[in-house]
Design an enzyme around this catalytic site. Structure first.
Site, PDB file in Angstrom:
ATOM      1  N   CYS A 114      12.736  19.917 -23.427  1.00 52.85           N
ATOM      2  CA  CYS A 114      13.502  18.813 -24.528  1.00 52.85           C
ATOM      3  C   CYS A 114      14.459  18.217 -24.257  1.00 52.85           C
ATOM      4  O   CYS A 114      14.419  17.251 -24.421  1.00 52.85           O
ATOM      5  CB  CYS A 114      13.414  19.839 -25.774  1.00 52.85           C
ATOM      6  SG  CYS A 114      14.264  18.843 -27.160  1.00 52.85           S
TER       7      CYS A 114
ATOM      8  N   CYS B 140      12.142  15.367 -25.129  1.00 56.75           N
ATOM      9  CA  CYS B 140      12.501  14.822 -26.519  1.00 56.75           C
ATOM     10  C   CYS B 140      13.834  13.960 -26.413  1.00 56.75           C
ATOM     11  O   CYS B 140      13.892  12.842 -26.855  1.00 56.75           O
ATOM     12  CB  CYS B 140      12.680  15.782 -27.598  1.00 56.75           C
ATOM     13  SG  CYS B 140      11.842  17.144 -27.532  1.00 56.75           S
TER      14      CYS B 140
ATOM     15  N   LYS C  29      13.747  11.151 -23.968  1.00 60.12           N
ATOM     16  CA  LYS C  29      12.832  10.119 -24.223  1.00 60.12           C
ATOM     17  C   LYS C  29      13.420   9.223 -25.505  1.00 60.12           C
ATOM     18  O   LYS C  29      13.316   7.999 -25.561  1.00 60.12           O
ATOM     19  CB  LYS C  29      11.375  11.018 -24.550  1.00 60.12           C
ATOM     20  CG  LYS C  29      10.253  10.280 -25.230  1.00 60.12           C
ATOM     21  CD  LYS C  29      10.601  10.024 -26.546  1.00 60.12           C
ATOM     22  CE  LYS C  29      10.847  11.051 -27.639  1.00 60.12           C
ATOM     23  NZ  LYS C  29       9.605  11.997 -27.977  1.00 60.12           N
TER      24      LYS C  29
ATOM     25  N   TYR D 265       0.708  11.685 -27.518  1.00 59.37           N
ATOM     26  CA  TYR D 265       2.226  11.571 -27.723  1.00 59.37           C
ATOM     27  C   TYR D 265       2.819  10.919 -26.514  1.00 59.37           C
ATOM     28  O   TYR D 265       3.540  10.090 -26.688  1.00 59.37           O
ATOM     29  CB  TYR D 265       2.747  12.914 -27.595  1.00 59.37           C
ATOM     30  CG  TYR D 265       2.595  13.645 -29.153  1.00 59.37           C
ATOM     31  CD1 TYR D 265       3.512  13.782 -29.931  1.00 59.37           C
ATOM     32  CD2 TYR D 265       1.363  14.324 -29.376  1.00 59.37           C
ATOM     33  CE1 TYR D 265       3.464  14.520 -31.210  1.00 59.37           C
ATOM     34  CE2 TYR D 265       1.325  15.098 -30.825  1.00 59.37           C
ATOM     35  CZ  TYR D 265       2.333  15.055 -31.413  1.00 59.37           C
ATOM     36  OH  TYR D 265       2.461  15.830 -32.728  1.00 59.37           O
TER      37      TYR D 265
ATOM     38  N   GLU E 152       4.325   7.074 -26.478  1.00 59.14           N
ATOM     39  CA  GLU E 152       5.783   6.848 -26.475  1.00 59.14           C
ATOM     40  C   GLU E 152       6.219   6.177 -25.368  1.00 59.14           C
ATOM     41  O   GLU E 152       7.139   5.136 -25.397  1.00 59.14           O
ATOM     42  CB  GLU E 152       6.352   8.334 -26.733  1.00 59.14           C
ATOM     43  CG  GLU E 152       6.145   8.807 -27.941  1.00 59.14           C
ATOM     44  CD  GLU E 152       6.926  10.373 -28.410  1.00 59.14           C
ATOM     45  OE1 GLU E 152       7.174  10.675 -27.146  1.00 59.14           O
ATOM     46  OE2 GLU E 152       6.970  10.645 -29.391  1.00 59.14           O
TER      47      GLU E 152
ATOM     48  N   ALA F   6       6.314  13.785 -35.432  1.00 60.12           N
ATOM     49  CA  ALA F   6       6.317  12.351 -35.409  1.00 60.12           C
ATOM     50  C   ALA F   6       5.992  11.855 -33.983  1.00 60.12           C
ATOM     51  O   ALA F   6       6.407  12.567 -33.052  1.00 60.12           O
ATOM     52  CB  ALA F   6       7.597  11.921 -35.505  1.00 60.12           C
TER      53      ALA F   6
ATOM     54  N   HIS G 171      15.955   1.998 -54.271  1.00 58.98           N
ATOM     55  CA  HIS G 171      15.709   0.821 -53.926  1.00 58.98           C
ATOM     56  C   HIS G 171      16.838  -0.058 -53.224  1.00 58.98           C
ATOM     57  O   HIS G 171      18.044   0.248 -53.663  1.00 58.98           O
ATOM     58  CB  HIS G 171      15.329   0.121 -55.021  1.00 58.98           C
ATOM     59  CG  HIS G 171      14.863  -1.057 -55.047  1.00 58.98           C
ATOM     60  ND1 HIS G 171      13.651  -1.431 -54.525  1.00 58.98           N
ATOM     61  CD2 HIS G 171      15.156  -2.607 -55.233  1.00 58.98           C
ATOM     62  CE1 HIS G 171      13.529  -2.839 -54.611  1.00 58.98           C
ATOM     63  NE2 HIS G 171      14.441  -3.324 -54.987  1.00 58.98           N
TER      64      HIS G 171
ATOM     65  N   GLU H 238      11.062   4.386 -50.724  1.00 54.16           N
ATOM     66  CA  GLU H 238      10.660   4.696 -52.128  1.00 54.16           C
ATOM     67  C   GLU H 238       9.195   4.456 -52.334  1.00 54.16           C
ATOM     68  O   GLU H 238       8.750   4.877 -53.395  1.00 54.16           O
ATOM     69  CB  GLU H 238      11.306   3.415 -52.854  1.00 54.16           C
ATOM     70  CG  GLU H 238      10.909   1.833 -52.507  1.00 54.16           C
ATOM     71  CD  GLU H 238      11.813   0.812 -53.228  1.00 54.16           C
ATOM     72  OE1 GLU H 238      11.787   1.243 -54.513  1.00 54.16           O
ATOM     73  OE2 GLU H 238      11.986  -0.129 -52.719  1.00 54.16           O
TER      74      GLU H 238
HETATM   75  P1  NDP Z   1      -1.550  15.126 -25.998  1.00 56.09           P
HETATM   76  O1  NDP Z   1      -2.453  16.528 -26.262  1.00 56.09           O
HETATM   77  O2  NDP Z   1      -0.712  14.307 -27.100  1.00 56.09           O
HETATM   78  O3  NDP Z   1      -2.728  14.012 -25.534  1.00 56.09           O
HETATM   79  C1  NDP Z   1      -3.446  14.296 -24.304  1.00 56.09           C
HETATM   80  C2  NDP Z   1      -4.113  12.821 -24.025  1.00 56.09           C
HETATM   81  O4  NDP Z   1      -4.836  12.889 -22.704  1.00 56.09           O
HETATM   82  C3  NDP Z   1      -5.266  12.501 -24.994  1.00 56.09           C
HETATM   83  O5  NDP Z   1      -5.409  11.167 -25.269  1.00 56.09           O
HETATM   84  C4  NDP Z   1      -6.533  13.323 -24.483  1.00 56.09           C
HETATM   85  O6  NDP Z   1      -7.820  12.626 -24.728  1.00 56.09           O
HETATM   86  C5  NDP Z   1      -6.137  12.953 -22.860  1.00 56.09           C
HETATM   87  N1  NDP Z   1      -6.835  14.041 -22.111  1.00 56.09           N
HETATM   88  C6  NDP Z   1      -6.771  15.338 -22.090  1.00 56.09           C
HETATM   89  N2  NDP Z   1      -7.197  15.778 -21.009  1.00 56.09           N
HETATM   90  C7  NDP Z   1      -8.008  14.975 -20.149  1.00 56.09           C
HETATM   91  C8  NDP Z   1      -8.260  14.960 -19.074  1.00 56.09           C
HETATM   92  N3  NDP Z   1      -8.543  15.790 -18.401  1.00 56.09           N
HETATM   93  N4  NDP Z   1      -8.642  13.526 -18.385  1.00 56.09           N
HETATM   94  C9  NDP Z   1      -8.375  12.377 -19.074  1.00 56.09           C
HETATM   95  N5  NDP Z   1      -7.530  12.459 -20.294  1.00 56.09           N
HETATM   96  C10 NDP Z   1      -7.413  13.561 -20.705  1.00 56.09           C
HETATM   97  O7  NDP Z   1      -0.814  15.540 -24.683  1.00 56.09           O
HETATM   98  P2  NDP Z   1       0.612  14.695 -24.123  1.00 56.09           P
HETATM   99  O8  NDP Z   1       0.530  15.153 -22.482  1.00 56.09           O
HETATM  100  O9  NDP Z   1       0.747  13.564 -24.426  1.00 56.09           O
HETATM  101  O10 NDP Z   1       1.809  15.910 -24.674  1.00 56.09           O
HETATM  102  C11 NDP Z   1       1.656  17.163 -24.617  1.00 56.09           C
HETATM  103  C12 NDP Z   1       2.384  17.825 -25.927  1.00 56.09           C
HETATM  104  O11 NDP Z   1       3.864  17.771 -25.809  1.00 56.09           O
HETATM  105  C13 NDP Z   1       1.813  17.272 -27.206  1.00 56.09           C
HETATM  106  O12 NDP Z   1       0.556  17.934 -27.535  1.00 56.09           O
HETATM  107  C14 NDP Z   1       3.184  17.535 -28.147  1.00 56.09           C
HETATM  108  O13 NDP Z   1       2.843  18.843 -28.806  1.00 56.09           O
HETATM  109  C15 NDP Z   1       4.304  17.627 -27.049  1.00 56.09           C
HETATM  110  N6  NDP Z   1       4.920  16.222 -27.228  1.00 56.09           N
HETATM  111  C16 NDP Z   1       5.476  16.023 -28.542  1.00 56.09           C
HETATM  112  C17 NDP Z   1       6.296  14.915 -28.709  1.00 56.09           C
HETATM  113  C18 NDP Z   1       6.831  14.631 -30.358  1.00 56.09           C
HETATM  114  O14 NDP Z   1       6.874  15.486 -30.954  1.00 56.09           O
HETATM  115  N7  NDP Z   1       7.237  13.264 -30.448  1.00 56.09           N
HETATM  116  C19 NDP Z   1       6.457  13.922 -27.518  1.00 56.09           C
HETATM  117  C20 NDP Z   1       5.930  14.289 -26.316  1.00 56.09           C
HETATM  118  C21 NDP Z   1       5.092  15.483 -26.353  1.00 56.09           C
HETATM  119  P3  NDP Z   1      -8.519  12.863 -25.897  1.00 56.09           P
HETATM  120  O15 NDP Z   1      -7.899  12.409 -27.170  1.00 56.09           O
HETATM  121  O16 NDP Z   1      -9.803  12.354 -25.893  1.00 56.09           O
HETATM  122  O17 NDP Z   1      -8.568  14.218 -26.122  1.00 56.09           O
END
Ligand code: NDP
Length: 448
Positions: A43, A48, A51, A178, A182, A342, A437, A442
């Site tokens: 983080c 976080c 980022k 995510y 982002e 978020a 407002h 709101e």
């Molecule tokens: P996510 O799970 O959010 O997204 C993974 C993405 O990669 C999805 O689009 C998925 O596709 C795709 N994917 C998964 N496996 C493969 C693969 N083998 N080949 C190709 N595409 C693949 O993971 P992130 O890495 O973005 O983030 C990890 C975690 O970190 C999040 O789940 C979250 O918990 C945390 N995080 C939180 C944030 C926040 O709170 N703002 C910011 C950043 C991270 P499909 O949709 O088809 O499954």
């Protein structure tokens, strides 16, 4: 507890590990923590915090475009990536020092080296020292998954993206979760030509679809290209140093940077968990009971390594609950309902509780309220982007089961609403609240 070198040995000084160390020490435990990289964890060091600073930086790009109707004439605005990158890095240094001071102030000893488990009560530091502890807490987090790509060595992950030597002209991002979206938003706003490719035709799969379906065209209108049902097979380095990305069946895409954001896997490889009989799940995660206890009585785990909810505030709560349970004499577990989250896309999405689809599965009749509005700031700036809020309400009890927001500052608006959802408030109670407002928030109390 004197038979052991420490009462608690924590592996990993991220959000969960630092909180657990500090609270255990405040309960009187003798605590040590080992961290192989930097104090602060994902983080603070490469997640976080840096980022969000990049997101703030990129907002200026949009705001500069919107200034004219507000009476401002801005000259030739210039952006300097190296300056931003280095300022962000120095803030990360500051936070790392703050986290380190927290450990020092609480008399938590820290070792800057890797620790591996050698038994139910023992760890070995990379330098060779053997240490015993009554309890061991595993808080090592997760690590980006690298899919099988020919030429994957030319790709980067979110770990490296903060240190780019220069701002690329073209970036291809694999994934539409995510991290992918982002950074797509950040680099798009900073003037990079961004192409997102995803294996499915969905973005942010876990969020309410009526929000993500509205977000996608906004991101496209802002200039982010999307290639759905495409997975990167091969990345070739060209003679000029640029990259050629072969994704699915489509034409190859030229890029300067390829960012892979396809999920994060618990970082348990080589940790020696087997030597203590700690069972692992299919994704390398450590299954734990409600107090964070693994299959070994003296070893606990919190945070992303348990692969429950990969969010910092959750890891912090789990770490705190573990310390109170084991060292404070007050067994506490973490509640996983109504966790707000978020995605800092531009505009952001924020949500708490059940999506409409989840609520339909778990509850009978639902009432769904929506507000489709043009934020005042966009109206004045002649920007067409609309906001969209949704309340999912239980038809039988009138209880608000989910709040889903798309629009500027959605995360800031959501936190208050998350209190209401956690408290089990009804739609009638939302309605009885006087609107503030003029604001976007709101809309939450004006949906009929
Ligand atoms: P996510 O799970 O959010 O997204 C993974 C993405 O990669 C999805 O689009 C998925 O596709 C795709 N994917 C998964 N496996 C493969 C693969 N083998 N080949 C190709 N595409 C693949 O993971 P992130 O890495 O973005 O983030 C990890 C975690 O970190 C999040 O789940 C979250 O918990 C945390 N995080 C939180 C944030 C926040 O709170 N703002 C910011 C950043 C991270 P499909 O949709 O088809 O499954």
């Amino acid at each position: 507890m004197t038979d052991f070198d420490y009462d608690l040995f924590v592996i990993g000084a991220g959000s969960g590990g630092v909180r657990a160390s500090r609270v255990a020490a405040s309960h009187g435990a003798r605590v040590a923590v080992a961290e192989e990289f930097r104090v602060g964890g994902t983080c603070v060091i490469r997640g976080c915090v840096p980022k969000k600073l990049l997101v703030y930086a990129s907002h200026f790009a949009h705001e500069l475009q919107d200034t004219a109707n507000y009476g401002w004439t801005i000259g030739d605005a210039q952006f300097d990536w190296a300056r931003l990158r280095d300022f962000v890095a120095s803030d990360v240094d500051r936070l790392e020092r703050a986290y380190t001071s927290t450990l020092d102030n609480n008399k938590v000893e820290h070792f800057h080296e890797r620790a591996t488990i050698t038994g139910p009560h023992t760890v070995r530091l990379a330098g060779g020292r053997e240490i015993s502890a009554k309890y061991i807490l595993v808080a090592v987090g997760a690590w980006p998954v690298l899919p099988e790509i020919d030429g994957v060595e030319h790709c980067i992950t979110s770990n490296e993206v903060f240190h780019l030597p220069e701002l690329p002209k073209r970036m291809v991002i694999q994934g539409a979760g995510y991290i992918a979206l982002e950074f797509a938003g950040v680099f798009n706003a900073l003037g990079v030509q961004v192409t997102v490719v995803n294996r499915s035709d969905k973005i942010l799969r876990t969020y309410d679809h009526s929000l993500t379906e509205r977000l996608l065209p906004i991101l496209q209108a802002r200039g982010i290209e999307f290639g759905f049902n495409r997975t990167i097979r091969k990345v070739e380095k060209q003679a000029d140093g640029s990259l050629l990305v072969h994704a699915g069946e489509g034409e190859p895409i030229a890029a300067d940077v390829v960012l892979v954001a396809t999920g994060r896997r618990p970082k348990t490889d080589g940790l020696g968990l087997g030597s203590a009989g700690v069972a692992l799940g299919a994704n390398g995660e450590i299954p734990v009971d409600e107090y964070g206890k693994t299959s070994c009585d003296s070893i606990y785990a919190v945070g992303d390594v348990t692969d429950r909810v990969q969010l910092t505030p959750v890891a912090i709560r789990e770490g705190h609950a573990f310390a109170d349970t084991v060292f404070g004499g007050t067994p506490r577990s973490t509640a996983y309902d109504a966790i707000p989250s978020a995605v800092f896309t531009q505009p952001p999405i924020a949500a708490v509780g059940l999506t409409e689809a989840e609520a339909r599965e778990r509850h009978g009749e639902l009432k769904v309220f929506t507000s489709d509005f043009r934020p005042m700031m966009n109206m004045f700036a002649s920007k067409a982007e609309r906001g969209f809020y949704k309340l999912v309400v239980d038809g039988a009890t009138d209880r608000v089961l989910g709040v889903h927001l798309l629009g500027p500052d959605a995360a800031e608006v959501l936190q208050g609403a998350a209190i209401a959802v956690k408290a089990g408030l009804t739609k009638a109670q939302f309605d009885a609240t006087v609107a503030l407002h003029p604001s976007m928030a709101e809309e939450l109390v004006l949906m009929r």
